[in-house]
Motif scaffolding. Structure first.
Motif, PDB file in Angstrom:
ATOM      1  N   ARG A 183       0.843  -1.210   0.000  1.00  0.00           N
ATOM      2  CA  ARG A 183       0.000   0.000   0.000  1.00  0.00           C
ATOM      3  C   ARG A 183       0.876   1.257   0.000  1.00  0.00           C
ATOM      4  N   GLU A 221       2.269   1.747  -3.459  1.00  0.00           N
ATOM      5  CA  GLU A 221       1.233   2.261  -4.365  1.00  0.00           C
ATOM      6  C   GLU A 221       1.018   3.756  -4.180  1.00  0.00           C
ATOM      7  N   TYR A 240       1.600   6.590  -7.043  1.00  0.00           N
ATOM      8  CA  TYR A 240       0.533   7.470  -7.535  1.00  0.00           C
ATOM      9  C   TYR A 240       0.969   8.926  -7.437  1.00  0.00           C
ATOM     10  N   MET A 290       4.464   2.172 -13.284  1.00  0.00           N
ATOM     11  CA  MET A 290       3.383   1.182 -13.434  1.00  0.00           C
ATOM     12  C   MET A 290       3.930  -0.222 -13.194  1.00  0.00           C
TER      13      MET A 290
END
Lengths: 211, 211
Positions: free
Chosen positions: A57, A60, A64, A80
């Motif tokens: 998490r 990620e 982002y 990505m």
């Protein structure tokens, strides 16, 4: 690309290495717990899994944020890819937990019947080897090493086939429960290897991609 | 956000709907092939899988391109989510192929022994229901529907538990091969449902996310 951004990309890579080490350690301990019916060790694997999920998490969120801040065709692809690698590593951790849970379910008895111990010992060695190569490939950005994973996966597939051969032979004395455990455990190791191969492909494409 | 970009986002959403329909149709046909030992139908499922994989690659390429072109915190999150949804849908397609392959492996005999036919019929109905809700939720951006998937997944988990109960009961007459097939098929349906739930969570977060 500014040095600052390069540093942040390196940080993302560092998180992937940490995750890969954890996914390797989890399966290593899960295998040991499975083959020695070690309840405490199996328990430890199920507890550590939350750490891998949290790392995923964190990674990620960071990706982002970086993508939103630094639009750049090349880096977007790399970032990505980092997310996809993290998803595969998270799944490897999950599969280690499945192995650990199988050990817990049969405790204090063995989840692996004696007839299959040698095969699962071999499968766990291949799994550990694959995970070790992933750690090295991610650490050293080593596309050559990453490309070797396919061959290791072939060994795992061969062991998987032999497993079913043993369970379906006329001489199989261990009944239905041992066969069900064997079939599911075999699938966990096979999937773990598949995920490792996927990570290897991503690393190879990251390193060799000219873009 | 320009209208043009909104249109491109909608196009990505349209690809996800197409993938979800294909993943549903694949499992529906795989289940029918499994329960009726239909070789041609099972073969069809394995062949269609390449289409889902291609759609997934197309979607990824388009998303990378959009992210690189249109940096915007909100859209980046949405576009990342689209990639994750596509990965889950692709996996659902893979699991349908696993079911179809199980049917092919035992052809012309049945891969599901008579004792388990009713349970697998129920599991395939739940799988189809879950996949249908995903299609609707993605089509209508329906967070309420997406949130219902968890309850359906509980039904699948209960069926999965009953499956093991039947196979491990004293009265199980079908031997090791039937039990191994049952255990693996049970896992394929359970994983299919898990992937559907993951898609539902992503749709719910997309629709309700204020960012």
């Amino acid at each position: 690309m500014s040095d600052g951004f390069g540093g942040e990309l390196a940080q993302v890579g560092g998180t992937l290495v940490t995750m890969a080490r954890a996914a390797r350690e989890s399966m290593r301990q899960a295998s040991a717990a499975l083959l020695s019916s070690d309840h405490a060790l199996a328990q430890q694997v199920t507890e550590r899994d939350a750490e891998i999920d949290v790392l995923s998490r964190v990674l990620e969120d960071r990706v982002y944020e970086l993508v939103a801040r630094q639009p750049d065709g090349r880096n977007v692809t790399k970032l990505m890819t980092a997310i996809r690698v993290a998803a595969h590593l998270e799944r490897m951790g999950d599969l280690a937990v499945h192995v650990a849970r199988a050990a817990l379910r049969r405790h204090p008895g063995p989840a692996v019947v004696p007839e299959l111990a040698e095969l699962f010992s071999a499968m766990s060695a291949v799994a550990d080897d694959l995970a070790g190569k992933i750690v090295s490939a991610l650490t050293d950005h080593d596309a050559v090493l990453a490309a070797q994973l396919d061959a290791d996966d072939d060994v795992m597939d061969e062991l998987h086939r032999r497993l079913f051969g043993v369970m379906l032979s006329q001489e199989w004395p261990m009944g239905v429960e041992g066969a069900i455990d064997g079939a599911l455990l075999g699938r966990f190791y096979e999937r773990y290897a598949d995920q490792a191969v996927n990570v290897g492909r991503h690393v190879a494409s990251l390193v060799t991609d000219p873009a």
